[in-house]
Write a protein that holds these residues in place. Sequence first.
Motif, PDB file in Angstrom:
ATOM      1  N   ALA A 293       0.849  -1.200   0.000  1.00 24.64           N
ATOM      2  CA  ALA A 293       0.000   0.000   0.000  1.00 24.64           C
ATOM      3  C   ALA A 293       0.880   1.244   0.000  1.00 24.64           C
ATOM      4  N   ILE A 294       0.470   2.228  -0.792  1.00 21.00           N
ATOM      5  CA  ILE A 294       1.159   3.515  -0.853  1.00 21.00           C
ATOM      6  C   ILE A 294       0.327   4.550  -0.111  1.00 21.00           C
ATOM      7  N   ILE A 295       0.990   5.333   0.726  1.00 19.87           N
ATOM      8  CA  ILE A 295       0.334   6.445   1.415  1.00 19.87           C
ATOM      9  C   ILE A 295       0.511   7.690   0.557  1.00 19.87           C
ATOM     10  N   PRO A 296      -0.560   8.247   0.015  1.00 16.54           N
ATOM     11  CA  PRO A 296      -0.421   9.451  -0.810  1.00 16.54           C
ATOM     12  C   PRO A 296       0.147  10.615  -0.002  1.00 16.54           C
ATOM     13  N   ASP A 297       1.020  11.394  -0.626  1.00 14.88           N
ATOM     14  CA  ASP A 297       1.446  12.641  -0.004  1.00 14.88           C
ATOM     15  C   ASP A 297       0.238  13.572   0.075  1.00 14.88           C
ATOM     16  N   LYS A 298       0.192  14.419   1.101  1.00 16.20           N
ATOM     17  CA  LYS A 298      -0.975  15.297   1.223  1.00 16.20           C
ATOM     18  C   LYS A 298      -1.088  16.247   0.040  1.00 16.20           C
ATOM     19  N   GLY A 299       0.030  16.459  -0.660  1.00 15.69           N
ATOM     20  CA  GLY A 299      -0.014  17.275  -1.867  1.00 15.69           C
ATOM     21  C   GLY A 299      -0.913  16.688  -2.938  1.00 15.69           C
ATOM     22  N   TYR A 300      -1.128  15.376  -2.888  1.00 16.77           N
ATOM     23  CA  TYR A 300      -2.045  14.730  -3.838  1.00 16.77           C
ATOM     24  C   TYR A 300      -3.437  15.330  -3.725  1.00 16.77           C
ATOM     25  N   TYR A 301      -3.855  15.664  -2.502  1.00 12.81           N
ATOM     26  CA  TYR A 301      -5.183  16.217  -2.279  1.00 12.81           C
ATOM     27  C   TYR A 301      -5.196  17.742  -2.382  1.00 12.81           C
TER      28      TYR A 301
ATOM     29  N   MET B  88       1.276   5.170  -9.229  1.00 12.72           N
ATOM     30  CA  MET B  88       0.707   3.949  -8.662  1.00 12.72           C
ATOM     31  C   MET B  88       0.834   2.789  -9.644  1.00 12.72           C
ATOM     32  N   LYS B  89       0.567   3.048 -10.914  1.00 12.36           N
ATOM     33  CA  LYS B  89       0.651   1.984 -11.910  1.00 12.36           C
ATOM     34  C   LYS B  89       2.078   1.466 -12.044  1.00 12.36           C
ATOM     35  N   LYS B  90       3.049   2.374 -12.057  1.00 10.05           N
ATOM     36  CA  LYS B  90       4.447   1.966 -12.176  1.00 10.05           C
ATOM     37  C   LYS B  90       4.858   1.086 -10.998  1.00 10.05           C
ATOM     38  N   MET B  91       4.409   1.461  -9.793  1.00  6.88           N
ATOM     39  CA  MET B  91       4.745   0.665  -8.627  1.00  6.88           C
ATOM     40  C   MET B  91       4.026  -0.682  -8.669  1.00  6.88           C
ATOM     41  N   GLN B  92       2.763  -0.691  -9.042  1.00  9.26           N
ATOM     42  CA  GLN B  92       2.000  -1.942  -9.100  1.00  9.26           C
ATOM     43  C   GLN B  92       2.586  -2.906 -10.123  1.00  9.26           C
TER      44      GLN B  92
ATOM     45  N   GLY C  91       5.548  -3.330 -10.850  1.00  5.38           N
ATOM     46  CA  GLY C  91       6.780  -3.929 -10.350  1.00  5.38           C
ATOM     47  C   GLY C  91       6.597  -4.738  -9.086  1.00  5.38           C
ATOM     48  N   ILE C  92       5.360  -4.794  -8.575  1.00  6.32           N
ATOM     49  CA  ILE C  92       5.076  -5.522  -7.334  1.00  6.32           C
ATOM     50  C   ILE C  92       4.118  -6.670  -7.653  1.00  6.32           C
ATOM     51  N   ALA C  93       4.516  -7.533  -8.542  1.00  2.00           N
ATOM     52  CA  ALA C  93       3.627  -8.624  -8.962  1.00  2.00           C
ATOM     53  C   ALA C  93       3.387  -9.633  -7.851  1.00  2.00           C
ATOM     54  N   PHE C  94       4.224  -9.642  -6.833  1.00  2.00           N
ATOM     55  CA  PHE C  94       4.146 -10.659  -5.780  1.00  2.00           C
ATOM     56  C   PHE C  94       3.171 -10.298  -4.668  1.00  2.00           C
ATOM     57  N   ALA C  95       2.622  -9.073  -4.678  1.00  2.00           N
ATOM     58  CA  ALA C  95       1.817  -8.604  -3.532  1.00  2.00           C
ATOM     59  C   ALA C  95       0.398  -8.258  -3.957  1.00  2.00           C
ATOM     60  N   ASP C  96      -0.523  -8.391  -3.000  1.00  2.00           N
ATOM     61  CA  ASP C  96      -1.878  -7.880  -3.189  1.00  2.00           C
ATOM     62  C   ASP C  96      -1.861  -6.372  -2.926  1.00  2.00           C
ATOM     63  N   ILE C  97      -2.436  -5.605  -3.853  1.00  2.00           N
ATOM     64  CA  ILE C  97      -2.409  -4.154  -3.742  1.00  2.00           C
ATOM     65  C   ILE C  97      -3.598  -3.661  -2.924  1.00  2.00           C
ATOM     66  N   ILE C  98      -3.315  -2.777  -1.970  1.00  2.00           N
ATOM     67  CA  ILE C  98      -4.362  -2.142  -1.171  1.00  2.00           C
ATOM     68  C   ILE C  98      -4.329  -0.646  -1.491  1.00  2.00           C
ATOM     69  N   ASP C  99      -5.373  -0.132  -2.096  1.00  2.00           N
ATOM     70  CA  ASP C  99      -5.426   1.261  -2.527  1.00  2.00           C
ATOM     71  C   ASP C  99      -5.975   2.125  -1.394  1.00  2.00           C
ATOM     72  N   LEU C 100      -5.201   3.128  -0.980  1.00  2.00           N
ATOM     73  CA  LEU C 100      -5.604   3.988   0.137  1.00  2.00           C
ATOM     74  C   LEU C 100      -6.132   5.347  -0.312  1.00  2.00           C
ATOM     75  N   ARG C 101      -6.133   5.622  -1.611  1.00  2.00           N
ATOM     76  CA  ARG C 101      -6.489   6.958  -2.071  1.00  2.00           C
ATOM     77  C   ARG C 101      -7.878   7.385  -1.620  1.00  2.00           C
ATOM     78  N   GLY C 102      -8.834   6.488  -1.693  1.00  2.00           N
ATOM     79  CA  GLY C 102     -10.195   6.838  -1.329  1.00  2.00           C
ATOM     80  C   GLY C 102     -10.446   6.890   0.161  1.00  2.00           C
ATOM     81  N   GLU C 103      -9.475   6.448   0.964  1.00  2.00           N
ATOM     82  CA  GLU C 103      -9.644   6.432   2.427  1.00  2.00           C
ATOM     83  C   GLU C 103      -9.122   7.700   3.090  1.00  2.00           C
ATOM     84  N   LEU C 104      -8.498   8.569   2.312  1.00  2.00           N
ATOM     85  CA  LEU C 104      -7.850   9.741   2.887  1.00  2.00           C
ATOM     86  C   LEU C 104      -8.289  11.008   2.177  1.00  2.00           C
ATOM     87  N   ASN C 105      -8.106  12.134   2.864  1.00  2.00           N
ATOM     88  CA  ASN C 105      -8.260  13.448   2.254  1.00  2.00           C
ATOM     89  C   ASN C 105      -7.322  14.412   2.977  1.00  2.00           C
ATOM     90  N   ALA C 106      -7.287  15.661   2.542  1.00  2.00           N
ATOM     91  CA  ALA C 106      -6.329  16.615   3.100  1.00  2.00           C
ATOM     92  C   ALA C 106      -6.507  16.801   4.602  1.00  2.00           C
TER      93      ALA C 106
END
Length: 370
Positions: A139-147, A163-167, A169-184
């Motif tokens: 899982a990637i934690i977005p920088d607050k600048g994203y918001y 996110m796509k570039k990281m995903q 290259g991480i074929a071995f892991a289940d991806i957990i997306d945190l973008r929708g769980e956070l805001n500024a």
Amino acid sequence: MKDTHKYFANIAVFTIIVFGFMIWAFIKPSEEISRTERRRLAQLPKFSFAEVVSGKSSFMSDFDTYAADQFPERDSFRNIHTFVSYNLMGRKEVNDFYKSQNYIGKLEYGIHQDSIDWSLNRMNYINDRYLANSNVYFAIIPDKGYYLTKDSIYPHVDYDLFMKKMQDGIAFADIIDLRGELNADDYYLTDTHWKQEEILKVARHLSMAMGNELDYEFTSEVVKTDFAGVYYGQSAINVPKDSITLLKADYMKDLVVTCYDTGKAEIVDIYDMEALNGMDPYEVYLTGSKALITIENPNAATDKELVIFRDSFGSSIAPLMAGNYKKITLVDIRYINPGLLDRFVDFEGCDVLFLYSEMILNNSVGQFVK
């Protein structure tokens, strides 16, 4: 004649001010650190006549850095410069820092492919060497600048592409997306980090994705009301200071937290209250970023173990996830060689979570130990 006297008087005053500051700069003791900027200040470099003559000396550039760092009333002049830049000259940013809705953010100029490659190299190395029999998540934690910047004029990272570039290259892991769980609002006004009292939803999201239900009751306690985060001092931008709030649950009373950074096991508090008066009050959470910390819960609901590869963001969220795990091990590969991990960590059958902020992953070259 009066104009002449006024002219010479102005020159005299100006000369006194300039030479006064020069004398002040030379006689005042050098400061070791800047508490506002949270960094070590340059010290007077050693002079070598032979090196200067050879043309290989860096004395002059080092002296310039020293003079700028040790200038009298440096913080006051930085505050004046920032005020003038923003309020009189109409600048949108100063030294890569900007203000948005009372938040201080730091500009990021695009994706750094070399850092992505470096990060992926380290994580794939860990997976190949240790994680054949582990359940692995990323899982990637977005920088607050994203918001703050995605709908603004400020340059920012294309997070979807990152996110796509990281995903990819991480074929071995289940991806957990945190973008929708956070805001500024989940981040401090003056700091890069997220607020613990706002990330219980993130802890629950991560736990559910890893097959656990986080259903503990938490209470909150405000322990500091004048928190000036790292961006506050580095930017010299005047915004309201933050509060630091701790979340507490009954199971935390029996947690055993052990830090191994001194070379031997040292029992520490889950919340280090002394850190609130230190250089970085955010280190109240698990004493800050350490190479290796374990959290053991003798009353855990399961016998499961979790290993979190993390940066400083992990310090505040790990205590919220400790109720469901017999043991959580936090590993920071900025401070420990991944090749030595099997001496300290048993990965067999563990859940393993790579949890990193976008800012670290996008600037990882030279940070992650190889």
